[in-house]
Structure formats: structure tokens, C-alpha cells
Write a protein that holds these residues in place. Structure first.
Motif, PDB file in Angstrom:
ATOM      1  N   PRO A 163       0.822  -1.218   0.000  1.00  0.00           N
ATOM      2  CA  PRO A 163       0.000   0.000   0.000  1.00  0.00           C
ATOM      3  C   PRO A 163       0.850   1.259   0.000  1.00  0.00           C
ATOM      4  O   PRO A 163       1.975   1.270   0.504  1.00  0.00           O
ATOM      5  CB  PRO A 163      -0.784  -0.121   1.309  1.00  0.00           C
ATOM      6  CG  PRO A 163       0.119  -0.903   2.208  1.00  0.00           C
ATOM      7  CD  PRO A 163       0.827  -1.889   1.313  1.00  0.00           C
TER       8      PRO A 163
ATOM      9  N   HIS B  50       7.154  -0.303   2.186  1.00  0.00           N
ATOM     10  CA  HIS B  50       6.136  -0.484   1.163  1.00  0.00           C
ATOM     11  C   HIS B  50       6.450   0.347  -0.078  1.00  0.00           C
ATOM     12  O   HIS B  50       6.312  -0.124  -1.211  1.00  0.00           O
ATOM     13  CB  HIS B  50       4.763  -0.093   1.715  1.00  0.00           C
ATOM     14  CG  HIS B  50       4.272  -1.018   2.787  1.00  0.00           C
ATOM     15  ND1 HIS B  50       3.291  -0.658   3.689  1.00  0.00           N
ATOM     16  CD2 HIS B  50       4.631  -2.284   3.112  1.00  0.00           C
ATOM     17  CE1 HIS B  50       3.054  -1.671   4.512  1.00  0.00           C
ATOM     18  NE2 HIS B  50       3.863  -2.663   4.190  1.00  0.00           N
TER      19      HIS B  50
ATOM     20  N   GLU C 196      -5.109  -0.640  -7.052  1.00  0.00           N
ATOM     21  CA  GLU C 196      -5.828  -0.874  -5.805  1.00  0.00           C
ATOM     22  C   GLU C 196      -5.467  -2.241  -5.239  1.00  0.00           C
ATOM     23  O   GLU C 196      -5.039  -3.141  -5.959  1.00  0.00           O
ATOM     24  CB  GLU C 196      -7.337  -0.797  -6.042  1.00  0.00           C
ATOM     25  CG  GLU C 196      -7.849   0.603  -6.321  1.00  0.00           C
ATOM     26  CD  GLU C 196      -9.363   0.636  -6.401  1.00  0.00           C
ATOM     27  OE1 GLU C 196      -9.985  -0.457  -6.344  1.00  0.00           O
ATOM     28  OE2 GLU C 196      -9.920   1.736  -6.511  1.00  0.00           O
ATOM     29  N   ARG C 197      -5.684  -2.376  -3.935  1.00  0.00           N
ATOM     30  CA  ARG C 197      -5.395  -3.643  -3.264  1.00  0.00           C
ATOM     31  C   ARG C 197      -6.163  -4.776  -3.926  1.00  0.00           C
ATOM     32  O   ARG C 197      -7.391  -4.717  -4.047  1.00  0.00           O
ATOM     33  CB  ARG C 197      -5.778  -3.545  -1.786  1.00  0.00           C
ATOM     34  CG  ARG C 197      -5.633  -4.850  -1.012  1.00  0.00           C
ATOM     35  CD  ARG C 197      -5.895  -4.647   0.466  1.00  0.00           C
ATOM     36  NE  ARG C 197      -7.149  -3.959   0.710  1.00  0.00           N
ATOM     37  CZ  ARG C 197      -8.336  -4.560   0.751  1.00  0.00           C
ATOM     38  NH1 ARG C 197      -8.429  -5.858   0.550  1.00  0.00           N
ATOM     39  NH2 ARG C 197      -9.423  -3.859   0.988  1.00  0.00           N
TER      40      ARG C 197
ATOM     41  N   TRP D 158      -4.122  -1.679   6.028  1.00  0.00           N
ATOM     42  CA  TRP D 158      -3.626  -1.028   4.825  1.00  0.00           C
ATOM     43  C   TRP D 158      -4.683  -0.112   4.218  1.00  0.00           C
ATOM     44  O   TRP D 158      -5.883  -0.324   4.358  1.00  0.00           O
ATOM     45  CB  TRP D 158      -3.241  -2.073   3.768  1.00  0.00           C
ATOM     46  CG  TRP D 158      -2.180  -3.030   4.201  1.00  0.00           C
ATOM     47  CD1 TRP D 158      -1.259  -2.854   5.191  1.00  0.00           C
ATOM     48  CD2 TRP D 158      -1.928  -4.326   3.653  1.00  0.00           C
ATOM     49  NE1 TRP D 158      -0.437  -3.945   5.292  1.00  0.00           N
ATOM     50  CE2 TRP D 158      -0.825  -4.875   4.355  1.00  0.00           C
ATOM     51  CE3 TRP D 158      -2.505  -5.077   2.637  1.00  0.00           C
ATOM     52  CZ2 TRP D 158      -0.304  -6.127   4.071  1.00  0.00           C
ATOM     53  CZ3 TRP D 158      -1.983  -6.322   2.344  1.00  0.00           C
ATOM     54  CH2 TRP D 158      -0.898  -6.844   3.060  1.00  0.00           C
TER      55      TRP D 158
ATOM     56  N   ASN E 186      -6.268   1.300   0.509  1.00  0.00           N
ATOM     57  CA  ASN E 186      -6.662   0.554  -0.688  1.00  0.00           C
ATOM     58  C   ASN E 186      -5.734   0.792  -1.872  1.00  0.00           C
ATOM     59  O   ASN E 186      -5.599  -0.068  -2.741  1.00  0.00           O
ATOM     60  CB  ASN E 186      -8.102   0.908  -1.087  1.00  0.00           C
ATOM     61  CG  ASN E 186      -9.118   0.193  -0.211  1.00  0.00           C
ATOM     62  OD1 ASN E 186      -8.884  -0.937   0.209  1.00  0.00           O
ATOM     63  ND2 ASN E 186     -10.229   0.856   0.074  1.00  0.00           N
ATOM     64  N   ASP E 187      -5.122   1.981  -1.960  1.00  0.00           N
ATOM     65  CA  ASP E 187      -4.244   2.283  -3.088  1.00  0.00           C
ATOM     66  C   ASP E 187      -2.830   1.795  -2.795  1.00  0.00           C
ATOM     67  O   ASP E 187      -2.334   1.932  -1.666  1.00  0.00           O
ATOM     68  CB  ASP E 187      -4.210   3.789  -3.357  1.00  0.00           C
ATOM     69  CG  ASP E 187      -5.541   4.302  -3.880  1.00  0.00           C
ATOM     70  OD1 ASP E 187      -6.263   3.503  -4.504  1.00  0.00           O
ATOM     71  OD2 ASP E 187      -5.849   5.487  -3.656  1.00  0.00           O
ATOM     72  N   GLY E 188      -2.185   1.239  -3.808  1.00  0.00           N
ATOM     73  CA  GLY E 188      -0.830   0.744  -3.594  1.00  0.00           C
ATOM     74  C   GLY E 188      -0.079   0.555  -4.892  1.00  0.00           C
ATOM     75  O   GLY E 188      -0.530   0.978  -5.966  1.00  0.00           O
TER      76      GLY E 188
END
Length: 638
Positions: free
Chosen positions: A200, A212, A245-246, A255, A257-259
Motif C-alpha cells: 500500500p 512499502h 488498488e489492493r 492497509w 486501498n491504493d498501492g
């Protein structure tokens, strides 16, 4: 790898300067009178007109100190009104008050933008602050209002954004393959089945996590050790990271949602490598190997976190466990076995003539320990071979990664190497080319740096080099001054960078001094003796050597020269090596010339490195012969 320069250009002066000297490059001939002729020629060799920017010293010299950290090849982003509007790579930097006054005049404080850098190439871009800030680890709405120079890690993350793909191809041309360790835990199965790694951008609380964010640093063909209660797979990165997105297969945990997601091809290990199967000393060595954030703590335990960069030395060791002899390998063969052949081919192409045996010994010695002595007849090619290796690895003086220093007969203290505090100006520290190289190496741990000390025995080596020898051996800091903080940008203590290779060249005649056992114990000594047939071949074809033909040819092997070689050779080599060492010890002991544990350790490490550069087919006889002439016999006459 480049660093990242964040350059605001949003106020009235910044807008004007950007329009006048970046958007509209400056003709070199129009500024030739304000800069050194060599700098003008260098610019004009590249283009007739060049984009140029500068910064003022700042009220307390802050900007000047930041500018000092800039290197050729660094990435500059120009920021205004919430967007990055342009990017460029630093081509040259100079301190040029007269040029700045000519181009931009002076500000309300009477300062001019005298700390200048030229850019080539440049790109017009249009990228919102948010993805750049997220990649760096800033708050998403951070406003860029001050000039700043960030490190290689931040630059690599920004270049991982899809908006910078074209720029990355140019900026990262010399990057090379990286190896990584990822802690996946319960997420391993889902990520393996779908063929990716994902992390994320932020936690649910909105904070950034650098472990991350480093997913943005992955590049195609990088290799990953996938750890989940054991090393379970080796992965090969198949694409650049993307914003995504996850995936639904991953639990939310804490976490956002965006990653960032990178596609990876997994090859599972059978059996799984338990953490206790990886010797604790290897893990401790990795913790102290100079990585910015290692995968293990100093006790050898796996650190909490997600993605960590590994050194090439640890990777090579781990593969001896993960992929036993005779098993099908899920990973590409180590490039270490190609180093000698590729370097030898490069030398021949540059009209440099050395035997394959000499090249193999030299490369293995350089991988064993970062101190090699080349001795022999004057004019036999010692300095040229040292320069050739540096050039082949992409090291150059104008990149800050090479220093060729001629030792003087009056060198009686370490100040010629490490500089000294200015007694007349308490705020100043007198620097040397060697100190500049060490400072640069500390800031660029992934790049090899080469220090060549030419004719290093014109003075007593122990007098001017003892502090460095001790730091290389013990890992203790170099002591530079006693001020409580930095003095003119120089810290009181400086750890010896592990990515610096010292090569000394030596002539033996009536003007030079012999080496003591203290020096010889810490180096491999390689003697140059051109044979009659080599001389005849040269007379028949006296081609002029050209180091330029070697430039950057070996950049894919750079990582081998920034971390120590694995210390334990194959069992088939270790047993006869033990017998021969014991025999030589017994003989030398009878005459009072016995050697200690350091020499024995270096011989074992050399055997491992020699075997590695021979593709795992190193001959024990050749290894023993090399160490007799490079480590044991030099002690008999100093």
C-alpha cells in the motif's frame, strides 16, 4: 543511480529564470567569457545551447551545502503550481558567480544564483505533486517551496512511477540488476498464485511506510527472495511497478486501498530454506554490509518490514543453500563467472595486453579485499590495469567515483589522504581528492569507487596510510576532527565505505621504501613481469591503448565490487587448501616468518573469489600458487 533534486520554480523570479535559461537553452558561446574554457568546451561538445539553473547560497549557506551534494547524472524536477513541469539530468555543475550575475542578476539580499548546474537531456512533463509526494514519502498535499537534494532511494521510487518511464530509461541506464528480500507472511500464497508483489501507499491512518514504498524501486529482471516462515521462492520481476488498488485476494489489515504492484514470476524452492539453515554469521555480515536498511538486525534476525535490498555477496551465499549442486536452478546463473572473460575481452578491445592468469588473479584479489598492490617494472602496465578496471566498471573522476593520486616523497602524515582542519579558519576543513571520494562513496553505496595510489611507496606507507588500513580491517571510523558537529560539511568521524577499492602501484628502486608486514598482511601483492614473447608481440604491433573504449562496459558487474565476496569456498577446495596452508605455516615458522589468522582468512576468501570468477571450476593448484606469490612470499623480503 541518480539523486533527486527538487527545484521550485513557482515564484516570479523562478518563473522568469525557468523561461529564460531552461525552456530556452543558453548558447554556450554567449557565456564562454564567464566560465572556464574547459567547461565551455565540454558543454559545446554536447550541444551548442544548454539549459542552465542556479541556486543562491542561502542566508546560512544551506543551499550551497545542498548543491555540494549534487552529482553529474542526478535528476532535477522543476515544481510549480502543484505540478512537476520539467525534468532534466545534471550534465555539469560549477560555481560561477560571474555567470549567474550575467544571466539572472541579484536578488533583494544582494545574492546571485552562483551555484550553477547545466542539464542534458531535459523533458517537458506534467505530473501532479500527489504521486511524486507519495513516492517520496511526503504528505500527499505537500507544497514544494524550497530547493532540496534527496537521495538515490527517493529518486529510484519517483522513476518507478509510470509517468517517468521514458526518463527512467535514460537515468537508470547504468543501474544493473538488483536482488531483494520480501517478507510476505500470510500474503505469500495469494501473491504467488496471482504472480505479483503489492504494497500500500499508506496505512489506513494515512502514514507512509518506506518498506512499502520501495516496491517502486523494483525493475524488470530484478530477483527476489520470497520469505514466509522460510525462504519459499525466488522471483524474477517481469514489469515496472504500477499504481493499483489492493487486490481482492489480499486481506485489508491496516492497509489503505491504493498501492503499488509489480508482476513477478515465482519459482518455488524445494525444500523451503529455513532461517536457521542460513548461517547466522552470513545474516550478521549482511546487517553490517552497508545496505541503507538491511533485511536483518545485528543479531541476525529477520527485520520487521516488507521489502529490503540485499547485497550481491549475501545472494551468492544464499544460492549455495537454496540451489544445491545438481539441482535444477530457478534463477539465472551468477554473473560472477563472466567477470574475468568480459574484462579480458574489454582489455583486448582497448589494446591493453595482459595474460589471462594475471587478469584472473587481479579480479579475484579485488573481490577478496578492497586493497590490492601492483608491483613490478616501471612502464609494465600497473597503473593502466588499475585505471582500466575503474573505467570498465563505469568509474570516472567527473562522476566522483575515481581518484588517481600520485603519492609524494614528503607524505609523512594522514593529512595528505584525509585532509585536516584549517588552523586559521575554525569553520573550514581542507579537503583532499581522497576525502572527496570517500564522502561520495558514503552517499552512493551501490556504486563502486576506485582509489589509485600511484607509486605509493615513495614514502613510508605506514606514516600516511595507517589510519585507512586500520579502518578497512577493523571497520572502525576514521577520525577527522574533534568539533562536535560537521566542519565545512565534514563530519567528525567517517566510516570506511565498503564500496571503495584501493589499488596501489609500486616501483622498487633506490628512491622507494619497502613494505612492512603490517601492510603486506592487508593486501594481495601482484607482480608484473612481462615476458619476452609478450614484448615481441608488442614490438610487432605497438597499438596505443585507449581507456575510452572500456568505458562502462562492465556496469552489469558493478555490484560484485560493492560488497564482500563470500568467505567459504567449496569443500573440494577447502580440504586441500587447509593442508597446504598448514604445510607452509610449518615451514615458515621454522624461520620466524609464520603468518597469522588474518592471512589465513584472506587466503580462504581469495579461494572463494577465484573459484567464483572461474564459474565454480577454480583449480586448487592455481589458487595455492597465486596465494603463495601474492600473500606468503612478499613477507620474506617486505
Amino acid at each position: 543511480m541518480p539523486q533527486l533534486i527538487l527545484q521550485p520554480a513557482g515564484n516570479a523570479g523562478g518563473r522568469s529564470h525557468f523561461a529564460d535559461t531552461v525552456a530556452n537553452p543558453v548558447p554556450v558561446e554567449s557565456i564562454r567569457a564567464f566560465i572556464h574554457a574547459d567547461d565551455a568546451d565540454r558543454l559545446q561538445e554536447h550541444a551548442d545551447s544548454v539549459p542552465v539553473w542556479g541556486v543562491t547560497p542561502g542566508t546560512t549557506g544551506t543551499n550551497a551545502r545542498k548543491w555540494e551534494r549534487i552529482d553529474v547524472g542526478d535528476l532535477s524536477l522543476f515544481m510549480r503550481e502543484g505540478r512537476a513541469i520539467a525534468a532534466g539530468l545534471v550534465h555539469l555543475k560549477i560555481h560561477a558567480p560571474a555567470l549567474a550575475d550575467h544571466l539572472w542578476g541579484r536578488d533583494e539580499r544582494g545574492q546571485t544564483w552562483e551555484h550553477v548546474y547545466f542539464l542534458s537531456p531535459t523533458w517537458t512533463i506534467d505530473v501532479a505533486y500527489e504521486p511524486v509526494n507519495d513516492a517520496i514519502g511526503y504528505a500527499s498535499d505537500y507544497r514544494h517551496q524550497a530547493f532540496n537534494v534527496l537521495g538515490e532511494t527517493e529518486a529510484e521510487r519517483v522513476l518507478g512511477l509510470s509517468s517517468f518511464a521514458e526518463i527512467a530509461r535514460t537515468a537508470e541506464a547504468r543501474r544493473g540488476q538488483r536482488v531483494w528480500w520480501v517478507n510476505q507472511g500470510q500474503a505469500y500464497r495469494a501473491q504467488r498464485d496471482a504472480g505479483f508483489v503489492w504494497a500500500p501507499k499508506r496505512t489506513k491512518a494515512g502514514s507512509a511506510n518506506r518498506y512499502h514504498l520501495d516496491v517502486l524501486r523494483l525493475r524488470p529482471n530484478d530477483l527476489i527472495v520470497h520469505y514466509a516462515d522460510g525462504a519459499r521462492a525466488i522471483g524474477t520481476v517481469e514489469g515496472r511497478p504500477v499504481l493499483q488498488e489492493r487486490p481482492a485476494s489480499l486481506n485489508a489489515h491496516d492497509w489503505g486501498n491504493d498501492g503499488y504492484l509489480a508482476r513477478v514470476r515465482y519459482e518455488e524452492l524445494d525444500p523451503v530454506v529455513d532461517i536457521n539453515d542460513i548461517p547466522i554469521q552470513w545474516r550478521r555480515d549482511e546487517a553490517g554490509a552497508g545496505s541503507e536498511i538491511p533485511a536483518f538486525n545485528r543479531d541476525g534476525a529477520v527485520k520487521l518490514g516488507y521489502l529490503f535490498e540485499l547485497t550481491r555477496g549475501f545472494w551468492e551465499r544464499l544460492m549455495t543453500i537454496a540451489v544445491p549442486d545438481g539441482s535444477p536452478s530457478p534463477v539465472p546463473a551468477s554473473s560472477l563467472g563472466k567477470v574475468v572473460q568480459e574484462f579480458a575481452d574489454g582489455l583486448r578491445g582497448a589494446n591493453l595486453r595482459f595474460t589471462d592468469e594475471l587478469i584472473t588473479r587481479f579480479v579475484a584479489a579485488a573481490l577478496t579485499k578492497p586493497f590490492v598492490i601492483l608491483t613490478g617494472l616501471s612502464g609494465s602496465g600497473k597503473t593502466k590495469l588499475a585505471q582500466a578496471l575503474a573505467c570498465w566498471l563505469g568509474c570516472a573522476a567527473d562522476r566522483g567515483t575515481l581518484a588517481l593520486v600520485a603519492v609524494g616523497a614528503d607524505w609523512t602524515a594522514s593529512d595528505k589522504i584525509l585532509g585536516y582542519p584549517d588552523a586559521l579558519d575554525p569553520s573550514n576543513y581542507v579537503r583532499t581528492p581522497v576525502l572527496e571520494l570517500l564522502m561520495h562513496a558514503r552517499e552512493h553505496p551501490r556504486e563502486p569507487h576506485v582509489l589509485i595510489l600511484d607509486e605509493m611507496n615513495l614514502s613510508h606507507v605506514e606514516r600516511y596510510f595507517a589510519d585507512v588500513l586500520s579502518a578497512i580491517e577493523s571497520g572502525e571510523d576514521l577520525h577527522l576532527h574533534v568539533a562536535p558537529g560537521e566542519r565545512a560539511g565534514i563530519p567528525p568521524r567517517l566510516p570506511w565505505p565498503r564500496n571503495v577499492l584501493v589499488i596501489g602501484t609500486v616501483n622498487v628502486d633506490e628512491t622507494t621504501y619497502m613494505f612492512s608486514p603490517k601492510v603486506l598482511d592487508r593486501a594481495n601483492v601482484i607482480e608484473f613481469r612481462p615476458g619476452a614473447e609478450e614484448l615481441r608481440r608488442f614490438v610487432r604491433d605497438p597499438a596505443v591503448p585507449s581507456l575510452n573504449l572500456l568505458s562502462d562496459l562492465g556496469v552489469e558487474f558493478r555490484e560484485h565490487f560493492t560488497s564482500p565476496a563470500a568467505g567459504t569456498p567449496r569443500a573440494e577446495l577447502l580440504r586441500p587448501l587447509e593442508r597446504e596452508l598448514a604445510l607452509f605455516f610449518d615451514v615458515l615458522e621454522m624461520h620466524g616468518w609464520e603468518f597469522g589468522f588474518r592471512t589465513a582468512s584472506d587466503v580462504v576468501r581469495f579461494a572463494s573469489a577465484f573459484d567464483g570468477v572461474c564459474g565454480g571450476r577454480g583449480d586448487i593448484g592455481a589458487i595455492i600458487d597465486a596465494q603463495v606469490v601474492q600473500k606468503l612470499l612478499p613477507r620474506l623480503n617486505g
